[in-house]
Design a protein around this motif. Structure first.
Motif, PDB file in Angstrom:
ATOM      1  N   SER A 184     -10.111  -2.273   0.856  1.00 52.63           N
ATOM      2  CA  SER A 184     -10.407  -3.459   0.046  1.00 52.63           C
ATOM      3  C   SER A 184      -9.229  -4.429   0.015  1.00 52.63           C
ATOM      4  O   SER A 184      -9.421  -5.645   0.058  1.00 52.63           O
ATOM      5  CB  SER A 184     -10.791  -3.053  -1.379  1.00 52.63           C
ATOM      6  OG  SER A 184      -9.740  -2.355  -2.012  1.00 52.63           O
ATOM      7  N   MET A 185      -7.994  -3.899  -0.034  1.00 52.56           N
ATOM      8  CA  MET A 185      -6.831  -4.788  -0.050  1.00 52.56           C
ATOM      9  C   MET A 185      -6.661  -5.506   1.288  1.00 52.56           C
ATOM     10  O   MET A 185      -6.409  -6.722   1.325  1.00 52.56           O
ATOM     11  CB  MET A 185      -5.559  -4.012  -0.392  1.00 52.56           C
ATOM     12  CG  MET A 185      -4.300  -4.886  -0.334  1.00 52.56           C
ATOM     13  SD  MET A 185      -2.823  -4.114  -0.983  1.00 52.56           S
ATOM     14  CE  MET A 185      -3.146  -4.203  -2.743  1.00 52.56           C
ATOM     15  N   LEU A 186      -6.792  -4.755   2.391  1.00 54.25           N
ATOM     16  CA  LEU A 186      -6.640  -5.392   3.703  1.00 54.25           C
ATOM     17  C   LEU A 186      -7.720  -6.440   3.940  1.00 54.25           C
ATOM     18  O   LEU A 186      -7.449  -7.516   4.485  1.00 54.25           O
ATOM     19  CB  LEU A 186      -6.662  -4.328   4.806  1.00 54.25           C
ATOM     20  CG  LEU A 186      -5.460  -3.386   4.868  1.00 54.25           C
ATOM     21  CD1 LEU A 186      -5.626  -2.383   6.008  1.00 54.25           C
ATOM     22  CD2 LEU A 186      -4.161  -4.159   5.047  1.00 54.25           C
ATOM     23  N   THR A 240      -9.453   6.432  -1.904  1.00 58.22           N
ATOM     24  CA  THR A 240      -8.180   5.811  -1.520  1.00 58.22           C
ATOM     25  C   THR A 240      -8.370   4.945  -0.288  1.00 58.22           C
ATOM     26  O   THR A 240      -7.857   3.821  -0.204  1.00 58.22           O
ATOM     27  CB  THR A 240      -7.120   6.890  -1.227  1.00 58.22           C
ATOM     28  OG1 THR A 240      -6.905   7.672  -2.396  1.00 58.22           O
ATOM     29  CG2 THR A 240      -5.805   6.260  -0.798  1.00 58.22           C
ATOM     30  N   LEU A 241      -9.129   5.470   0.671  1.00 55.34           N
ATOM     31  CA  LEU A 241      -9.337   4.772   1.935  1.00 55.34           C
ATOM     32  C   LEU A 241     -10.164   3.500   1.743  1.00 55.34           C
ATOM     33  O   LEU A 241      -9.764   2.418   2.176  1.00 55.34           O
ATOM     34  CB  LEU A 241     -10.029   5.707   2.927  1.00 55.34           C
ATOM     35  CG  LEU A 241     -10.197   5.199   4.360  1.00 55.34           C
ATOM     36  CD1 LEU A 241      -8.849   5.089   5.043  1.00 55.34           C
ATOM     37  CD2 LEU A 241     -11.110   6.126   5.148  1.00 55.34           C
ATOM     38  N   LYS A 242     -11.311   3.648   1.092  1.00 55.63           N
ATOM     39  CA  LYS A 242     -12.258   2.540   1.001  1.00 55.63           C
ATOM     40  C   LYS A 242     -11.923   1.541  -0.103  1.00 55.63           C
ATOM     41  O   LYS A 242     -11.901   0.334   0.106  1.00 55.63           O
ATOM     42  CB  LYS A 242     -13.676   3.089   0.791  1.00 55.63           C
ATOM     43  CG  LYS A 242     -14.206   3.877   1.976  1.00 55.63           C
ATOM     44  CD  LYS A 242     -14.328   3.006   3.221  1.00 55.63           C
ATOM     45  CE  LYS A 242     -14.845   3.784   4.415  1.00 55.63           C
ATOM     46  NZ  LYS A 242     -14.886   2.952   5.644  1.00 55.63           N
ATOM     47  N   CYS A 259      -2.595  12.773  -0.238  1.00 56.23           N
ATOM     48  CA  CYS A 259      -3.786  11.945  -0.010  1.00 56.23           C
ATOM     49  C   CYS A 259      -4.722  12.538   1.033  1.00 56.23           C
ATOM     50  O   CYS A 259      -5.936  12.372   0.957  1.00 56.23           O
ATOM     51  CB  CYS A 259      -3.382  10.546   0.419  1.00 56.23           C
ATOM     52  SG  CYS A 259      -2.420   9.653  -0.803  1.00 56.23           S
ATOM     53  N   LYS A 260      -4.154  13.227   2.013  1.00 57.98           N
ATOM     54  CA  LYS A 260      -4.957  13.673   3.154  1.00 57.98           C
ATOM     55  C   LYS A 260      -6.010  14.695   2.767  1.00 57.98           C
ATOM     56  O   LYS A 260      -7.156  14.630   3.216  1.00 57.98           O
ATOM     57  CB  LYS A 260      -4.038  14.258   4.238  1.00 57.98           C
ATOM     58  CG  LYS A 260      -4.783  14.665   5.491  1.00 57.98           C
ATOM     59  CD  LYS A 260      -3.841  15.031   6.599  1.00 57.98           C
ATOM     60  CE  LYS A 260      -3.064  16.295   6.319  1.00 57.98           C
ATOM     61  NZ  LYS A 260      -2.259  16.733   7.481  1.00 57.98           N
ATOM     62  N   SER A 261      -5.633  15.638   1.918  1.00 60.08           N
ATOM     63  CA  SER A 261      -6.563  16.711   1.553  1.00 60.08           C
ATOM     64  C   SER A 261      -7.178  16.527   0.178  1.00 60.08           C
ATOM     65  O   SER A 261      -7.830  17.422  -0.341  1.00 60.08           O
ATOM     66  CB  SER A 261      -5.821  18.059   1.598  1.00 60.08           C
ATOM     67  OG  SER A 261      -4.713  18.038   0.725  1.00 60.08           O
ATOM     68  N   CYS A 262      -6.987  15.355  -0.397  1.00 56.52           N
ATOM     69  CA  CYS A 262      -7.492  15.108  -1.749  1.00 56.52           C
ATOM     70  C   CYS A 262      -8.977  14.785  -1.721  1.00 56.52           C
ATOM     71  O   CYS A 262      -9.469  14.114  -0.799  1.00 56.52           O
ATOM     72  CB  CYS A 262      -6.716  13.953  -2.378  1.00 56.52           C
ATOM     73  SG  CYS A 262      -7.270  13.480  -4.015  1.00 56.52           S
ATOM     74  N   SER A 263      -9.704  15.224  -2.762  1.00 56.19           N
ATOM     75  CA  SER A 263     -11.132  14.921  -2.857  1.00 56.19           C
ATOM     76  C   SER A 263     -11.365  13.430  -3.050  1.00 56.19           C
ATOM     77  O   SER A 263     -12.459  12.928  -2.818  1.00 56.19           O
ATOM     78  CB  SER A 263     -11.756  15.705  -4.018  1.00 56.19           C
ATOM     79  OG  SER A 263     -11.127  15.359  -5.246  1.00 56.19           O
ATOM     80  N   ILE A 276       0.815  -1.226   0.000  1.00 64.81           N
ATOM     81  CA  ILE A 276       0.000   0.000   0.000  1.00 64.81           C
ATOM     82  C   ILE A 276       0.842   1.266   0.000  1.00 64.81           C
ATOM     83  O   ILE A 276       0.641   2.167  -0.816  1.00 64.81           O
ATOM     84  CB  ILE A 276      -0.970  -0.010   1.203  1.00 64.81           C
ATOM     85  CG1 ILE A 276      -1.952  -1.183   1.056  1.00 64.81           C
ATOM     86  CG2 ILE A 276      -1.722   1.308   1.305  1.00 64.81           C
ATOM     87  CD1 ILE A 276      -2.828  -1.426   2.280  1.00 64.81           C
ATOM     88  N   ARG A 277       1.816   1.361   0.902  1.00 64.47           N
ATOM     89  CA  ARG A 277       2.602   2.599   1.017  1.00 64.47           C
ATOM     90  C   ARG A 277       3.357   2.959  -0.260  1.00 64.47           C
ATOM     91  O   ARG A 277       3.375   4.143  -0.651  1.00 64.47           O
ATOM     92  CB  ARG A 277       3.579   2.499   2.194  1.00 64.47           C
ATOM     93  CG  ARG A 277       2.898   2.517   3.553  1.00 64.47           C
ATOM     94  CD  ARG A 277       3.900   2.629   4.674  1.00 64.47           C
ATOM     95  NE  ARG A 277       4.503   3.951   4.721  1.00 64.47           N
ATOM     96  CZ  ARG A 277       5.741   4.186   5.134  1.00 64.47           C
ATOM     97  NH1 ARG A 277       6.518   3.187   5.513  1.00 64.47           N
ATOM     98  NH2 ARG A 277       6.199   5.417   5.164  1.00 64.47           N
TER      99      ARG A 277
END
Length: 257
Positions: free
Chosen positions: A217-219, A210-212, A201-205, A170-171
């Motif tokens: 999904s990968m985890l 990215t999170l979901k 990533c933090k302030s991206c729309s 992921i990283r």
């Protein structure tokens, strides 16, 4: 005016090419740009896999002389320093009455600051990180930068596997986009993995995607015990975010008058 702007940009571009090779890469966040410094390693060996996030002047003063110089460029909002890249988040153009919040103006200025701050021959060369901050993160118990990110023998099997997936799968992908992710903790009772998004990533729309659709999904695919992934902020970040939201509302109200 257009001719002057082009000359202005070209003058800075030719200047930095003489010293450092600095490339830029776009990110999924229109307000974030990644500056790649292949000639210079920005972080010491023991934290090369980490990233240092600087959200304001106070944090820059504490952590990074380089970031302090970058914050002098009008329009710079936050900075993420990796081993061979710097991601700069700028103020949204909708919140500024100046054309200088556009990348065509900011980009050459930022390149010039990076170049003169890192080039060995520069009289204005500065350290990337402060000695005190380096001493702090050299402590093996500093969870933000060392312990919590690496799988440890003392971790339970699930936490170990989650960390391994974040570090190897992921990283690297998120860092390619000018961001980063930090593992914070796993709640085995609720099946929730808590992480911190950084940089572009933090302030991206698209941060929710990215999170979901990316991390979660990968985890879930590899670790059946994971039911959900949640992003969290540090206490000081929550304060900074609230203050910025107040400023954003004030600026937006002025622009509609």
């Amino acid at each position: 005016m257009k001719t002057f702007n082009a000359m202005y940009s070209n003058r800075f571009a030719s200047q930095f090419r003489r010293l450092l090779s600095i490339q830029t890469a776009s990110t999924p966040n229109d307000n974030a740009l990644k500056f790649i410094t292949k000639d210079v390693r920005l972080l010491p060996p023991h934290i090369q896999k980490s990233t240092i996030e600087i959200d304001d002047l106070a944090s820059a003063t504490e952590k990074s002389p380089l970031a302090l110089q970058l914050f002098k460029v009008p329009g710079v909002k936050s900075i993420l320093i990796g081993d061979d890249f710097i991601t700069v988040n700028k103020v949204d153009e909708k919140l500024s009455n100046s054309d200088h919040s556009r990348w065509q103006f900011l980009k050459p200025q930022i390149i010039n600051v990076i170049d003169r701050s890192l080039s060995k021959s520069s009289e204005k060369k500065v350290n990337v990180l402060t000695p005190q901050f380096l001493e702090n993160i050299s402590n093996v118990h500093h969870d933000d930068y060392i312990v919590s990110q690496e799988p440890l023998d003392t971790d339970d099997d699930i936490t170990y596997e989650i960390k391994e997936l974040i570090n190897t799968r992921i990283r690297p992908a998120i860092q390619d986009d000018g961001g980063d992710v930090q593992f914070r903790r796993f709640d085995p009772d609720a099946g929730i993995v808590y992480i911190k998004l950084k940089g572009a990533c933090k302030s991206c729309s698209l941060s929710e995607d990215t999170l979901k659709h990316g991390i979660e999904s990968m985890l879930q695919h590899y670790v059946e015990e994971v039911k959900e992934v949640k992003a969290i902020l540090d206490p000081e970040e929550e304060i900074s975010l609230k203050e910025f939201e107040k400023l954003e509302k004030k600026l937006m109200s002025r622009s509609t008058v």
